[in-house]
Motif scaffolding. Structure first.
Motif, mmCIF file in Angstrom:
data_model
loop_
_atom_site.group_PDB
_atom_site.id
_atom_site.type_symbol
_atom_site.label_atom_id
_atom_site.label_comp_id
_atom_site.label_asym_id
_atom_site.label_seq_id
_atom_site.Cartn_x
_atom_site.Cartn_y
_atom_site.Cartn_z
ATOM 1 N N ARG A 37 79.263 32.603 55.448
ATOM 2 C CA ARG A 37 79.412 31.829 56.679
ATOM 3 C C ARG A 37 80.379 32.516 57.640
ATOM 4 N NH1 ARG A 37 82.237 28.331 59.659
ATOM 5 N NH2 ARG A 37 81.104 26.546 60.569
ATOM 6 N N GLU B 259 73.684 23.751 57.545
ATOM 7 C CA GLU B 259 74.803 23.249 58.350
ATOM 8 C C GLU B 259 74.366 23.065 59.795
ATOM 9 O OE1 GLU B 259 79.095 25.002 59.937
ATOM 10 O OE2 GLU B 259 78.296 25.704 58.018
ATOM 11 N N VAL C 70 70.282 18.777 58.265
ATOM 12 C CA VAL C 70 70.838 19.303 57.022
ATOM 13 C C VAL C 70 70.031 18.788 55.831
ATOM 14 C CG1 VAL C 70 72.846 19.242 55.487
ATOM 15 C CG2 VAL C 70 73.149 19.639 57.941
#
Length: 340
Positions: free
Chosen positions: A48, A115, A132
Motif C-alpha cells: 500500500r 480499500e 470494499v
C-alpha cells in the motif's frame, strides 16, 4: 577421436537443419509437476505504501493503469510471469477524479476491492459501483474502464490469466481512447440469467459482473456448522449462474472461512492459487515453511506445493482466492494429492 568428431558433425547437422533430438530433451523431466517459482507473500502494509507513492510519482495519463504487479521471486530474469506460472496478481490504484480509459484484452481479469469508496468500473457498457469486498469480473475481450468520484485512494487486487495467455502468444490489447457513456443498466434478473432473450442478437454480457461480499459471507455463515472441507475448512465458489460453472473460462474464484482453532489437512495439486486475506489472521504451512498472514496480505502458492491453513486466533479468518484450475482441468492435467 574419429567417433567423437563424427558425433559432433552429426549433431551439428541436426542443429543446422532445425532438428531437435528428443533423447537430448528428456533429461530432468520426472513423474511430478514442478516449477521454478516459489511460494511468496506480499504484505499489504508495504504494498500500500508503494502504491500511494506511485500515485504521487506516476500520473495516470502516463501509466493508463497504475498497477503494481506481484512478481514471483523464483522467476528467472527473462521469464515473463506473475505471482505464479499462469496467474497475475497486482494492486491497482485510482485516485479521486481520475479515469483509467477504456481498453480490452484477451486475458481475463478479476478485481477484489480492498480499500476505498466512490469508484466504479464500466464493463461492455454496464457501469458497476466498486465497494470494499466486492468481487468484479472483466472477462476476456470485454471493454472496461475505471473511474473514481469519491475521496481518498481506491485500491483493489487485480487477478489475470495473462502469464498463461502470454505463453500461448495470444496477448492482445485494444485501446478505445476517450471514456464512454454507460448504457442503461440491465435488470439484475436478466443479467444473472434468471431471464433470457430467446431471439435476436445476444447481448455482450452473459453473466453477472459483481458478486457482493455480504452474500458470500452469508453463505459461509449458513455453512459454518456443516461439513467442512478438510483442506479449506468452510468454502464457497463464486459461480456463473448462467452456466453453473466457474466464473471464467480459465479462472475459478472462492471465499473461505478458516474458523478459530482450525488446522486444515495438507494437500497439493497441479493448479496454482493466489490467496488474499479479507479479514482476520493466521498462517499457512507451505512446503514445510510457516507463512503468517493478516488482513490485506496476498499469498501465492504455485502448482504442486504442499500446503495447509491454520487459524490459531479467537477470531474468524476469511480468505479470497482464485486459481487456474479450469484451464488445467480443460487440458486434462489436474491432479491432487492430500493427507488421508
Amino acid at each position: 577421436m574419429a567417433d567423437t568428431t563424427a558425433d559432433e558433425a552429426f549433431y551439428a547437422e541436426l542443429s543446422d537443419n532445425h532438428y531437435s533430438p528428443l533423447w537430448q530433451l528428456m533429461g530432468g523431466i520426472g513423474s511430478e509437476a514442478k516449477t521454478n517459482l516459489v511460494p511468496h507473500i506480499w504484505r499489504y502494509e508495504q504494498a500500500r505504501a508503494l502504491m500511494v507513492k506511485a500515485g504521487e510519482v506516476v500520473p495516470l495519463e502516463h501509466a493508463l493503469r497504475r498497477v503494481l504487479g506481484f512478481r514471483n521471486p523464483g522467476s528467472i530474469p527473462s521469464q515473463r510471469t506473475g505471482a505464479t506460472d499462469s496467474l497475475w496478481a497486482a494492486l491497482q490504484l485510482v485516485l479521486p477524479g481520475e479515469i483509467a480509459p477504456p481498453h480490452r484484452h484477451t486475458p481475463s481479469a478479476l478485481r477484489f476491492i480492498v480499500e476505498g469508496d466512490g469508484a466504479y468500473t464500466t464493463v461492455n457498457g454496464q457501469r458497476v459501483p466498486m465497494e470494499v469486498g466486492d468481487f468484479l469480473l472483466t472477462p476476456s475481450l470485454h471493454w472496461h474502464e475505471h473511474g473514481h468520484e469519491g475521496d481518498g485512494p481506491m485500491i483493489w487486487l487485480d487477478g489475470l490469466d495473462s502469464p498463461l495467455i502470454s505463453r500461448l502468444n495470444q496477448y492482445i490489447i485494444d485501446e478505445a481512447g476517450d471514456p464512454t457513456e454507460p448504457d442503461p443498466a440491465m435488470p439484475a434478473a436478466y443479467l444473472q440469467g434468471m431471464l433470457g432473450k430467446p431471439y435476436g442478437e445476444p447481448h455482450a454480457l452473459t453473466q453477472p459482473l459483481v458478486y457482493k461480499l455480504s452474500d458470500a459471507l452469508e453463505a459461509l455463515e449458513y455453512l459454518r456448522n456443516g461439513e467442512a472441507d478438510p483442506y479449506d475448512d468452510i468454502i464457497v465458489e463464486y459461480k456463473n449462474p448462467t452456466t453453473g460453472g466457474h466464473v471464467m473460462t480459465t479462472i475459478s474464484a472462492y471465499l473461505q472461512l478458516v474458523r478459530p482453532g482450525v488446522d486444515t489437512k495438507s494437500h497439493r495439486h497441479t493448479h496454482s492459487t493466489v490467496y488474499h486475506v479479507v479479514s482476520g489472521s493466521g498462517y499457512s504451512i507451505v512446503d514445510g515453511q510457516k507463512i503468517e498472514w493478516t488482513k490485506g496480505d496476498t499469498l501465492a502458492i504455485p502448482l504442486w506445493y504442499e500446503h495447509s491453513h491454520h487459524n490459531n486466533t479467537s477470531e474468524d479468518a476469511v480468505l479470497f482466492s482464485y486459481t487456474d484450475r479450469p484451464a488445467i482441468t480443460a487440458l486434462g492435467l489436474w491432479r491432487e494429492r492430500g493427507d488421508a
